[in-house]
Design a protein around this motif. Structure first.
Motif, PDB file in Angstrom:
ATOM      1  N   GLU A 133      -2.059  24.927  36.609  1.00 23.57           N
ATOM      2  CA  GLU A 133      -2.126  24.562  38.018  1.00 23.57           C
ATOM      3  C   GLU A 133      -3.575  24.545  38.502  1.00 23.57           C
ATOM      4  O   GLU A 133      -3.979  23.711  39.298  1.00 23.57           O
ATOM      5  N   GLU A 134      -4.351  25.505  37.995  1.00 19.83           N
ATOM      6  CA  GLU A 134      -5.746  25.595  38.412  1.00 19.83           C
ATOM      7  C   GLU A 134      -6.524  24.380  37.922  1.00 19.83           C
ATOM      8  O   GLU A 134      -7.411  23.893  38.596  1.00 19.83           O
ATOM      9  N   GLN A 135      -6.166  23.860  36.732  1.00 20.64           N
ATOM     10  CA  GLN A 135      -6.856  22.721  36.161  1.00 20.64           C
ATOM     11  C   GLN A 135      -6.450  21.404  36.802  1.00 20.64           C
ATOM     12  O   GLN A 135      -7.170  20.420  36.698  1.00 20.64           O
ATOM     13  N   GLU A 136      -5.293  21.342  37.461  1.00 20.68           N
ATOM     14  CA  GLU A 136      -4.840  20.107  38.091  1.00 20.68           C
ATOM     15  C   GLU A 136      -5.729  19.769  39.280  1.00 20.68           C
ATOM     16  O   GLU A 136      -6.045  20.621  40.100  1.00 20.68           O
ATOM     17  N   LYS A 137      -6.119  18.501  39.367  1.00 21.39           N
ATOM     18  CA  LYS A 137      -7.044  18.067  40.414  1.00 21.39           C
ATOM     19  C   LYS A 137      -6.412  16.958  41.252  1.00 21.39           C
ATOM     20  O   LYS A 137      -5.527  16.243  40.777  1.00 21.39           O
ATOM     21  N   THR A 138      -6.896  16.832  42.490  1.00 18.51           N
ATOM     22  CA  THR A 138      -6.506  15.717  43.350  1.00 18.51           C
ATOM     23  C   THR A 138      -7.680  14.761  43.439  1.00 18.51           C
ATOM     24  O   THR A 138      -8.773  15.136  43.866  1.00 18.51           O
ATOM     25  N   VAL A 139      -7.459  13.516  43.042  1.00 19.39           N
ATOM     26  CA  VAL A 139      -8.512  12.501  43.012  1.00 19.39           C
ATOM     27  C   VAL A 139      -8.002  11.254  43.731  1.00 19.39           C
ATOM     28  O   VAL A 139      -6.863  10.840  43.526  1.00 19.39           O
ATOM     29  N   SER A 140      -8.828  10.660  44.583  1.00 23.76           N
ATOM     30  CA  SER A 140      -8.422   9.446  45.299  1.00 23.76           C
ATOM     31  C   SER A 140      -8.824   8.214  44.497  1.00 23.76           C
ATOM     32  O   SER A 140      -9.862   8.196  43.838  1.00 23.76           O
ATOM     33  N   LEU A 141      -7.988   7.188  44.578  1.00 21.93           N
ATOM     34  CA  LEU A 141      -8.239   5.941  43.856  1.00 21.93           C
ATOM     35  C   LEU A 141      -8.032   4.757  44.783  1.00 21.93           C
ATOM     36  O   LEU A 141      -7.003   4.644  45.447  1.00 21.93           O
ATOM     37  N   ALA A 174      -6.422  15.434  33.800  1.00 19.75           N
ATOM     38  CA  ALA A 174      -7.384  14.808  32.894  1.00 19.75           C
ATOM     39  C   ALA A 174      -8.798  15.309  33.170  1.00 19.75           C
ATOM     40  O   ALA A 174      -9.142  15.628  34.307  1.00 19.75           O
ATOM     41  N   GLU A 175      -9.573  15.348  32.130  1.00 24.46           N
ATOM     42  CA  GLU A 175     -10.966  15.783  32.256  1.00 24.46           C
ATOM     43  C   GLU A 175     -11.908  14.605  32.461  1.00 24.46           C
ATOM     44  O   GLU A 175     -12.986  14.756  33.029  1.00 24.46           O
ATOM     45  N   THR A 176     -11.510  13.422  31.992  1.00 30.22           N
ATOM     46  CA  THR A 176     -12.382  12.257  32.081  1.00 30.22           C
ATOM     47  C   THR A 176     -11.683  11.112  32.816  1.00 30.22           C
ATOM     48  O   THR A 176     -10.469  11.122  33.017  1.00 30.22           O
TER      49      THR A 176
END
Length: 301
Positions: free
Chosen positions: A49-57, A75-77
Motif C-alpha cells: 500500500e505504501e508503494q502504491e502511487k497516484t499519478v495523473s495522466l 510501477a516504478e517507471t
C-alpha cells in the motif's frame, strides 16, 4: 525390588516430563510461526500500500483530448505506469512496443505514429518537462503529472503555450512557448517565442464561446462585454493544414478569474456620463444667462 521400582518410576517421570516439555516447545514454536506469518502478511500488505502511487495522466491525441484522470500504480517507471493505466481504463488502448532502445508508445486507440507520413509520433512530459530519456528510464513518484501527446517537433514543429494573464483586466491574454532549437552542430538551446496563429475559445456558457486568433505577438483581446466578473473557461489549439497538432492543447479545466465587474468599458461609461453632465450644466448655464438678460432688459425699461 522397592529401590528398583522407585528408580523405574523416577525414570518414567523424567521421560514424561521431557515429552511434556517437547510438546510445549512445539506448541510455542507453532504459535510463534503463525504470529510471524500474520505479521509478515500485514507488513507485506502495508508495504504494498505504501508503494502504491497516484499519478495523473492526460492524453492529447491528433483529434483532441483522449483522457484526463488519475490512476493508481505500483510501477516504478513510466512504461509500467502506462501499462497499469491502459489496463485500468476503457477509454483508451495503448500499443506499447519493446525495442532495443527501450519501450515506447506506438499508438493510442487508432492514432498511430507516422499517420502523416513523417517521423511524428507519441511523446511525453512529466511534470511539464521532457525527461530526455526513454520511458523505461523515467522513475514515477507520488503526485506526478504525465502528459502523452502526438507531435512532430522536428518537422511541422510543436509549441507548449503558456498564458500570460498580467493584462487580463484589459482583456489581453498573451501566449508564449519555451522552444528547443538546434544550431548547425545540433547543440540545443531554449528560446521563448510567441505562439501566433493559435485559436482561442473564450466560453460564455456551457457550450457557448467566442473564437479569437492570436496575433504575431501571441496575444488576443477579449471583448469588453465578455469580461464579466467571475471564472471563465478557455481553450486553445493550433493545427497544420493536414490536421497535425502544432501546440499542446490546454487542459479541459483551463480557467481564469476576472476580479472586477466589466473591468474594461467602465471608462467609456464614465466618459458618457461626464459628457451628459457637461451638457446638462451647459444647458442650465444657458437658461440662467437668458433669465439674467431678461431681468436686465426689464430694469433698463
Amino acid at each position: 525390588m522397592r529401590a528398583s521400582a522407585r528408580c523405574a518410576d523416577a525414570y518414567i517421570f523424567i521421560i514424561a516430563k521431557e515429552k511434556n516439555m517437547k510438546r510445549s516447545i512445539a506448541r510455542a514454536a507453532s504459535v510463534l510461526a503463525a504470529a510471524v506469518l500474520v505479521a509478515g502478511c500485514f507488513l507485506t500488505s502495508a508495504f504494498a500500500e505504501e508503494q502504491e502511487k497516484t499519478v495523473s495522466l492526460r492524453i492529447e491525441g491528433i483529434k483532441g483530448n483522449v483522457c484526463e484522470r488519475e490512476f493508481k500504480t505500483s510501477a516504478e517507471t513510466l512504461d509500467g505506469f502506462f501499462k497499469d493505466a491502459d489496463e485500468a481504463s476503457d477509454d483508451f488502448e495503448l500499443t506499447i512496443v519493446e525495442s532495443d532502445y527501450g519501450a515506447y508508445v506506438s499508438a493510442v486507440n487508432d492514432e498511430a505514429a507516422g499517420a502523416f507520413g513523417g517521423y511524428e509520433g507519441w511523446l511525453f512530459t512529466v511534470n511539464g518537462a521532457d525527461p530526455g530519456v526513454g520511458m523505461s528510464s523515467v522513475e514515477i513518484k507520488e503526485g506526478d503529472s504525465v502528459v502523452l501527446y502526438y507531435a512532430d517537433p522536428f518537422g511541422a514543429g510543436f509549441q507548449f503555450p503558456e498564458a500570460d494573464l498580467a493584462k487580463l483586466e484589459d482583456g489581453v491574454i498573451s501566449f508564449t512557448s519555451k522552444d528547443t532549437v538546434y544550431d548547425e552542430n545540433y547543440n540545443s538551446s531554449t528560446e521563448i517565442n510567441p505562439v501566433s496563429g493559435m485559436t482561442v475559445k473564450w466560453y460564455t456558457g456551457e457550450a457557448e464561446f467566442k473564437e479569437y486568433v492570436t496575433d504575431e505577438n501571441g496575444a488576443v483581446t477579449v471583448d469588453k462585454e465578455l469580461l464579466t466578473k467571475g471564472e471563465h473557461r478557455f481553450e486553445y489549439s493550433k493545427y497544420a493544414e493536414n490536421g497535425m497538432p502544432l501546440v499542446l492543447r490546454g487542459a479541459a479545466d483551463c480557467t481564469v478569474t476576472v476580479k472586477n465587474d466589466v473591468p474594461t468599458g467602465y471608462t467609456d461609461m464614465s466618459a458618457a456620463l461626464a459628457m451628459i453632465c457637461a451638457a446638462a450644466l451647459a444647458a442650465a448655464f444657458t437658461v440662467l444667462s437668458k433669465k439674467k438678460n431678461a431681468v436686465c432688459a426689464e430694469k433698463a425699461h
